[in-house]
Design an enzyme around this catalytic site. Structure first.
Site, PDB file in Angstrom:
ATOM      1  N   LYS A 169      68.683  37.250  40.560  1.00  0.00           N
ATOM      2  CA  LYS A 169      68.849  38.046  41.776  1.00  0.00           C
ATOM      3  C   LYS A 169      70.338  38.403  41.895  1.00  0.00           C
ATOM      4  CE  LYS A 169      66.976  39.808  45.496  1.00  0.00           C
ATOM      5  NZ  LYS A 169      66.024  40.924  45.438  1.00  0.00           N
ATOM      6  N   ASP A 202      62.077  38.883  42.674  1.00  0.00           N
ATOM      7  CA  ASP A 202      60.974  39.394  43.506  1.00  0.00           C
ATOM      8  C   ASP A 202      60.064  40.322  42.688  1.00  0.00           C
ATOM      9  OD1 ASP A 202      63.279  40.873  43.413  1.00  0.00           O
ATOM     10  OD2 ASP A 202      63.197  41.602  45.475  1.00  0.00           O
ATOM     11  N   ASP A 226      61.023  27.162  39.143  1.00  0.00           N
ATOM     12  CA  ASP A 226      60.069  26.262  39.786  1.00  0.00           C
ATOM     13  C   ASP A 226      58.985  27.068  40.501  1.00  0.00           C
ATOM     14  OD1 ASP A 226      58.936  23.950  40.693  1.00  0.00           O
ATOM     15  OD2 ASP A 226      60.376  23.610  42.301  1.00  0.00           O
TER      16      ASP A 226
END
Ligand code: ATP
Length: 341
Positions: A169, A202, A226
């Site tokens: 990100k 995302d 995770d």
């Protein structure tokens, strides 16, 4: 050669599924003439209750003297056990494969991906503190850790479909994820045959649902890995089928992706397959690390036993079957024993 294996049954459904994995290993030992010395040690909520410590010194000492460790899930004290062990043993790779399995409903067919998650840094270092009315968590990303996880991912891709997706990100976390992505790109120069692509986390979460079959190797930071690996596990068929490996330079620990599942503990419906497929990953690691061909053949036998049981509709409740944990464990163990190469 004798392999010393520390076995942590853990909490909740841990002991039930670990018993199945141990039985599979006994079959492997008999069928392939591989000598395993399995030593059961306590960790998790059960150890906290008995010794006042989730990871007692006696357990740690046993693990330190082993070649490898297998671990059932632990309950509330997971942070003090697995996160601590990853740091103590420098288990910097968390390998989480997700694949379509026979006779299992998955979102798409032909899923065959592996998430290579950096396992020692990021927000999971647990560096948190209060600052007046606020609370702060520190996210650490280093060049060294980013480069070594990237190298592992590219080497893995070379043995697979030669595609790596780096997930980050960096448009928001410009400094930390910026460093991660740059490190991955630097390593990619040594692997010209491997195609590297980038995805924001995302977008990756969305694409894992839309076109999971397109992914080969995903390399990412600790927390993103995770979360995405639970998603990938569900997309491929469910948490009860998802194995994982925590790998360092000379030591490794194998465990299912799922947690202790207290909601079903003790009723015999836990799926042992995630744990048994973790044994398969252990055998593959032993074959690579100790250059032991017998372990590679044994890994194939474990995989075949699991696939055959699913083909024969031998399944637990959460994936549409009626079989109990122990029954499945026994069927798989006996199938390994009768494996014909
Ligand atoms: P953690 O936070 O430690 O990952 P959790 O409670 O959030 O734990 P899990 O323990 O992994 O999550 O369980 C999530 C759900 O999946 C539960 O409903 C549980 O019953 C189910 N589940 C997990 N593992 C298995 C399994 N091996 N067999 C059947 N169901 C499982």
């Amino acid at each position: 050669m004798t392999y010393k294996i520390s076995v942590i049954p853990g909490d909740g459904i841990g002991p039930e599924i670990t018993e199945c994995a141990v039985n599979s290993l006994k079959s492997v030992s008999e069928r392939f003439k591989i000598d395993f010395k399995m030593i059961e040690v306590k960790a998790g909520d059960i150890a906290l209750k008995e010794f006042g410590k989730a990871l007692p010194d006696s357990t740690l000492n046993q693990i330190k003297s082993s070649d490898v460790c297998i671990k059932g899930p632990v309950g509330e004290s997971a942070m003090e056990v697995i996160v601590k062990m990853r740091q103590l043993f420098d288990l910097y790779v968390n390998l989480r494969p997700a694949m379509s399995l026979p006779n299992i409903d998955s979102l798409k067919e032909n899923i065959d991906l592996v998430i290579v998650r950096e396992n020692t840094e990021d927000l999971y270092r647990g560096l948190e503190f209060n600052a007046g009315e606020s609370a702060v968590a520190l996210r650490t990303i280093s060049k060294k850790a980013s480069k070594r996880i990237a190298e592992y991912a590219f080497k893995m891709a070379m043995k697979r479909r030669k595609k790596v997706t780096v997930v980050h990100k960096a448009n928001v976390l410009k400094i930390t994820d910026g460093l991660f992505v740059e490190s991955v790109k630097e390593i990619s120069k040594q692997f010209k045959e491997v195609e590297l692509s980038e995805l924001y986390v995302d977008a990756c979460a969305m694409n894992l649902i839309r076109n999971p079959e397109d992914f080969d190797v995903i390399v990412t930071t600790n927390m993103f890995g995770d979360i995405l690996s639970d998603e990938a596990a569900q997309v491929a068929g469910g948490l009860g089928l998802a194995p994982s490996a925590n790998i360092g330079e000379n030591f490794a620990l194998f465990e299912p992706v799922h947690g202790a599942a207290p909601d079903i503990a003790g009723n015999g419906t836990a799926n042992p397959i995630a744990m048994i497929l973790s044994i398969k990953l252990m055998l593959e690691w032993l074959s690579n690390n100790k250059k032991d061909e017998k372990c590679l053949n044994a890994a194939k036998a474990v995989e075949k036993a699991v696939y055959d049981s699913l083909k024969n509709n031998i399944k637990t409740k959460e994936i549409g079957g009626t079989k109990k944990t122990k029954e499945i464990g026994n069927i798989i163990a006996s199938s390994i024993l009768n494996y014909k190469s």
